[in-house]
Enzyme design. Structure first.
Site, mmCIF file in Angstrom:
data_model
loop_
_atom_site.group_PDB
_atom_site.id
_atom_site.type_symbol
_atom_site.label_atom_id
_atom_site.label_comp_id
_atom_site.label_asym_id
_atom_site.label_seq_id
_atom_site.Cartn_x
_atom_site.Cartn_y
_atom_site.Cartn_z
ATOM 1 N N THR A 22 0.819 -1.104 0.026
ATOM 2 C CA THR A 22 -0.058 0.054 0.089
ATOM 3 C C THR A 22 0.827 1.317 0.047
ATOM 4 O OG1 THR A 22 -1.787 -1.069 1.149
ATOM 5 C CG2 THR A 22 -1.662 1.250 1.108
ATOM 6 N N SER A 118 7.955 -7.983 21.369
ATOM 7 C CA SER A 118 7.119 -7.632 22.519
ATOM 8 C C SER A 118 7.069 -6.063 22.720
ATOM 9 C CB SER A 118 6.960 -8.421 23.650
ATOM 10 O OG SER A 118 6.071 -8.036 24.621
ATOM 11 N N LYS A 172 8.120 -16.283 22.258
ATOM 12 C CA LYS A 172 7.127 -15.196 22.323
ATOM 13 C C LYS A 172 5.740 -15.782 22.638
ATOM 14 C CE LYS A 172 5.593 -11.118 21.561
ATOM 15 N NZ LYS A 172 4.135 -11.048 20.896
ATOM 16 N N HIS A 175 5.506 -16.252 26.218
ATOM 17 C CA HIS A 175 5.482 -14.821 26.676
ATOM 18 C C HIS A 175 3.951 -14.563 26.804
ATOM 19 C CE1 HIS A 175 4.974 -10.668 25.984
ATOM 20 N NE2 HIS A 175 6.161 -10.193 26.475
ATOM 21 N N ASN A 176 3.320 -14.409 25.514
ATOM 22 C CA ASN A 176 2.093 -14.001 25.547
ATOM 23 C C ASN A 176 0.911 -14.977 26.285
ATOM 24 O OD1 ASN A 176 3.006 -12.344 23.685
ATOM 25 N ND2 ASN A 176 1.526 -12.926 21.909
ATOM 26 N N GLU A 179 1.314 -13.399 29.681
ATOM 27 C CA GLU A 179 0.555 -12.123 29.489
ATOM 28 C C GLU A 179 -1.008 -12.448 29.746
ATOM 29 O OE1 GLU A 179 -0.657 -9.241 25.644
ATOM 30 O OE2 GLU A 179 1.449 -9.606 26.116
#
Length: 472
Positions: A22, A118, A172, A175-176, A179
């Site tokens: 775009t 993150s 990751k 980690h989430n 979270e």
């Protein structure tokens, strides 16, 4: 995310080319680079020009939606890349997709990294936590850049080489998952303080602000205080948080974390409870209908019956319960990382992972430094709960923790995360569980055998025959 990370890299003095299919987004990035200090950022408008504008050996970071869009982007770029060039996927990708792409890239002579990023948009611009895994050679090619753009804490930049294969994406993902647990536990603390303690938003803002100056100091506690201070200017100037529909969205990493925990036989009840709570939140219409049905059947809403509450004690108890529950959530995540590391031979350094989460990322918290120290003291620590320092804190807080969970149950307030954390703690600390009865049942109906505590070997009992004989 991509735009902000590019601006961060340029701000650190590294010339960078950007491309997006775009064209208006390329122009917007160029405009921001000019406005934010004439940064060395250059826009390109097709894949070929983009790739050829980069100095060899090229390192290209892609930040697009996980899945097929990543493959499509790689295909468009790889057609113009040369052996020795590197592709870095900075999205929340399923780790096995990354491992497939590593193999495919290798067949073309390309290097590949799957890099967890993150910190959201703000972190990408001002310093994220970075979790690159895959080709070590590729990491070394961009190590200097990553160490400059990552969040900086007292013991170094919040980036490290995670390991081979899809390890960066897997770390990751977990980690989430942590979270998810963190956010659920904070929401439960809010629910208890509001609906048992009768506290208003201004009081809650002050409480979370105070908590953020102590053991609970963290990004999520900090922003929670901010949220309670924001007024709804469009509808009477009340608290904006009170106008938000109670349905929580998700993108899949929490579900992947729970699925992987099940695959690896790792108990992760706090993270699983947080995922279930998001599912339940999505049943808004059903919950409203159920509330009305049970009300008609005579169920009294205890939430509205606050009564006399020692607010000071409740606030202190909830703080302790939240802290203890958070330790359980992190312990579960770390155990999952260790189990996957053993399975895949990644040799993950759990202390170093805790270190790079200290800054930049969503779960950054002051007690991550103590988690780092726990794994430095004992790299083969069986569980974070049994580190001497954390074990002492769990024991000191468990009475308050039980009071909060018990009070919530009495009032009909669901606290699945805190309850799951407490049950995890109670199950893990007991030397003997009622699992002996479950195993006896399995042997009764399925001849699955059992072990004895008084001698070695596997045993099977004809339970029904002996039971009939006992009844005679």
């Amino acid at each position: 995310m991509g735009q902000n990370l590019a601006l961060n890299i340029a701000e650190k003095g590294f010339p960078i080319s950007v491309y997006n299919r775009t064209t208006s987004k390329v122009d917007e990035t160029l405009d921001r680079a000019h406005r934010e200090g004439n940064l060395p950022l250059f826009g390109q408008y097709n894949p070929r020009d983009f790739v050829l504008s980069i100095q060899k050996p090229r390192s290209i970071i892609i930040l697009v939606k996980a899945g097929a869009p990543v493959d499509q982007t790689i295909s468009a770029l790889a057609a113009h890349m040369e052996p020795g060039d590197t592709i870095i996927d900075g999205g929340n990708e399923w780790y096995e997709n990354t491992e497939r792409r590593i193999s495919e890239a290798s067949n073309q002579g390309l290097l590949y990294l799957g890099m967890g990023v993150s910190g959201g948009e703000d972190g990408a611009r001002n310093g994220p936590s970075l979790m690159p895994g895959g080709s070590h050679e590729a990491y070394l090619n961009i190590r200097n850049i990553l160490e400059k753009v990552a969040a900086q804490v007292d013991d170094g930049p919040c980036v490290t080489y995670i390991g081979e294969g899809g390890s960066g994406n897997f770390v990751k993902m977990v980690h989430n998952g942590i979270e998810y647990g963190d956010m659920q536990l904070i929401s439960e603390a809010y629910d208890v303080l509001k609906n048992v303690g009768g506290l208003g938003n201004d009081e809650l803002a002050g409480i979370f602000e105070e908590w953020n100056r102590g053991e609970l100091e963290s990004f999520l506690v900090e922003i929670t205080s901010d949220i309670f201070r924001v007024k709804d200017e469009e509808a009477g100037n009340g608290g904006l948080v009170d106008k938000i529909l109670d349905k929580t969205g998700m993108k899949g990493t929490g579900k992947w974390t729970v699925q992987q925990a099940a695959e690896l036989s790792i108990a992760a009840p706090t993270i699983a409870a947080s995922l279930d709570s998001r599912y339940m939140s999505g049943l808004k219409e059903e919950r409203e209908a159920a509330s009305e049905i049970f009300r008609k059947e005579g169920l009294k809403e205890e939430i509205n019956n606050v009564g006399v509450v020692d607010k000071k004690r409740l606030i202190d108890d909830v703080r302790k319960a939240l802290y203890a529950s958070k330790i359980c959530s992190y312990a579960q995540g770390m155990n999952l990382l260790r189990a996957k590391s053993v399975e895949k031979g990644w040799n993950l350094n759990l202390g170093e992972l805790a270190r790079i989460w200290k800054g930049g990322c969503i779960i950054r918290a002051v007690f991550l430094d103590r988690i780092k120290q726990a794994y430095q003291r004992n790299p083969v620590l069986a569980n974070l709960l049994v580190d001497p320092e954390f074990a002492r804190e769990m024991v000191q807080r468990q009475a308050a923790w039980r009071r909060v969970v018990g009070l919530a149950i009495q009032k009909g307030i669901s606290v699945p995360g805190m309850s799951a954390s407490l049950q995890y703690f109670d199950t893990y600390r007991r030397g003997r569980l009622p699992a002996n009865l479950v195993q006896a049942q399995r042997d009764y109906f399925g001849a699955h055998t059992y072990e004895r505590i008084d001698r070695p070997g596997s045993f099977h009992t004809e339970w029904s025959k002996l039971a009939r004989k006992a009844r005679l």
